[in-house]
Design a protein around this motif. Structure first.
Motif, PDB file in Angstrom:
ATOM      1  N   ILE A 202       0.835  -1.199   0.000  1.00 21.53           N
ATOM      2  CA  ILE A 202       0.000   0.000   0.000  1.00 21.53           C
ATOM      3  C   ILE A 202       0.872   1.252   0.000  1.00 21.53           C
ATOM      4  CG2 ILE A 202      -1.535   1.389   1.441  1.00 21.53           C
ATOM      5  CD1 ILE A 202      -3.070  -0.678  -0.022  1.00 21.53           C
ATOM      6  N   GLU A 203       1.998   1.208   0.714  1.00 23.47           N
ATOM      7  CA  GLU A 203       2.871   2.372   0.837  1.00 23.47           C
ATOM      8  C   GLU A 203       4.137   2.239  -0.003  1.00 23.47           C
ATOM      9  OE1 GLU A 203       2.681   4.014   5.161  1.00 23.47           O
ATOM     10  OE2 GLU A 203       2.489   1.842   5.286  1.00 23.47           O
ATOM     11  N   GLY A 204       4.133   1.335  -0.935  1.00 21.46           N
ATOM     12  CA  GLY A 204       5.296   1.113  -1.771  1.00 21.46           C
ATOM     13  C   GLY A 204       5.585  -0.368  -1.883  1.00 21.46           C
ATOM     14  N   THR A 205       6.323  -0.739  -2.907  1.00 23.00           N
ATOM     15  CA  THR A 205       6.650  -2.135  -3.151  1.00 23.00           C
ATOM     16  C   THR A 205       7.411  -2.729  -1.973  1.00 23.00           C
ATOM     17  OG1 THR A 205       6.758  -1.663  -5.517  1.00 23.00           O
ATOM     18  CG2 THR A 205       7.721  -3.723  -4.760  1.00 23.00           C
ATOM     19  N   ASP A 206       6.995  -3.930  -1.556  1.00 19.99           N
ATOM     20  CA  ASP A 206       7.657  -4.714  -0.495  1.00 19.99           C
ATOM     21  C   ASP A 206       7.454  -4.146   0.903  1.00 19.99           C
ATOM     22  OD1 ASP A 206       8.642  -6.530  -2.360  1.00 19.99           O
ATOM     23  OD2 ASP A 206      10.463  -5.361  -2.681  1.00 19.99           O
ATOM     24  N   VAL A 207       6.546  -3.170   1.091  1.00 17.32           N
ATOM     25  CA  VAL A 207       6.231  -2.685   2.431  1.00 17.32           C
ATOM     26  C   VAL A 207       4.985  -3.412   2.927  1.00 17.32           C
ATOM     27  CG1 VAL A 207       5.600  -0.713   3.859  1.00 17.32           C
ATOM     28  CG2 VAL A 207       7.232  -0.415   2.000  1.00 17.32           C
TER      29      VAL A 207
END
Length: 318
Positions: A202-207
């Protein structure tokens, strides 16, 4: 002068008409909240100052009505900075939750811009929402997502689930239907509410973020607890928050404590504190008017600087 008088009269008639529509069909309901504080900010680096802050003051319109046997609804809400002297609307007005959807026996589905299920899971556990003691300053996961599509199940003997996805729209190479997902499961019984949520990308890839929340009410007391774990592929951070509120008549006394290093694995520029302690007193002056005062002590994550904010505030709802 006549033109100004005519314009004022036209605006007044429009507001009255909106009120009549809301009363009859519930398709138009005007609402809002002004949350203004006078804050004394003392920073460890020597920057001490008085500030007048607007604290996510907002206004909006919402409505609901029959749509062929099911209910259609919408929300259009904006944040307004009532302490900003700027003449540019882009500087002090910005979009908040803005959605359109349908609900019925099947549950509820909507699309637009909205708080993720993880953010909504906090409910009233965060006693200092929108102020300097807001959990968003120590935890990631407080996301109002663009381009979100969400389905919520009906209440099933206290159980409820919310499932949301966010298309990537070719942002950073993501172009799938559900490049970001947020899922929350809740259970409520009597005075107890517990829930767990999972955010992925949701807040960036892999977060990836996992949040657990519990709230319990006992007579005049309300207790809240939140645990969160965040991973970004290389770093792992977690945090714990506890809150307690005691209500006596028109007065409420609040305490909230946070210990967190979730900011290490988060991506929000607002996330910076490893610990916060907040004390507050609310005094209801009327059904829609509340005076309050609060004190927040914070330790910054990277520098370990200690900051203090003392504020006097007024909330006016309409």
């Amino acid at each position: 002068m006549k033109y100004k008088s005519f314009a004022v009269s036209a605006i007044a008639l429009a507001i009255m008409a909106a009120g009549n529509v809301a009363a009859e069909d519930k398709w138009v309901d005007v609402y809002g909240k002004i949350n203004l504080t006078l804050d004394k900010v003392d920073e460890d680096n020597g920057d001490d100052q008085w500030e007048l802050n607007s604290n996510a003051s907002r206004f909006g319109i919402k409505g609901k009505g029959d749509a062929g046997g099911i209910e259609a609804f919408y929300v259009l809400e904006w944040e307004v900075d009532v302490s900003d002297n700027s003449k540019s609307s882009s500087d002090h007005i910005k979009g908040r939750n803005q959605i359109v959807g349908l609900r019925g026996g099947f549950g509820e589905v909507f699309a637009g811009r909205h708080d993720t299920p993880t953010k909504k899971l906090q409910k009233k556990v965060d006693l200092f929402n929108d102020l300097s003691g807001d959990i968003k300053h120590a935890f990631n996961g407080e996301v109002r997502a663009d381009n979100i599509v969400q389905y919520s199940t009906p209440n099933m003997s206290g159980f409820k689930a919310k499932l949301a996805f966010v298309p990537g729209e070719d942002t950073g190479g993501d172009d799938g239907l559900a490049d970001g997902t947020s899922i929350a499961l809740e259970y409520s019984a009597d005075n107890l509410t517990v829930g767990v949520s999972f955010d992925s990308d949701i807040e960036g890839t892999d977060v990836d973020t996992t949040r657990l929340v519990a709230q319990y009410k006992m007579d005049a007391w309300q207790f809240g607890l939140m645990y969160q774990d965040t991973e970004n592929g290389s770093l792992d951070g977690d945090g714990l928050m506890g809150s307690v509120k005691f209500t006596s008549g028109d007065n409420a006394f609040k305490l909230q404590v946070i210990e967190s290093d979730s900011w290490e694995a988060g991506v929000s520029s607002k996330v910076k504190y490893t610990s916060q302690t907040s004390l507050g007193w609310d005094r209801k002056l009327g059904k829609k008017t509340t005076f309050f005062t609060y004190l927040t002590l914070s330790e910054e994550g990277a520098t370990e600087d200690e900051d203090t904010v003392f504020g006097l505030g007024l909330v006016q709802k309409f």
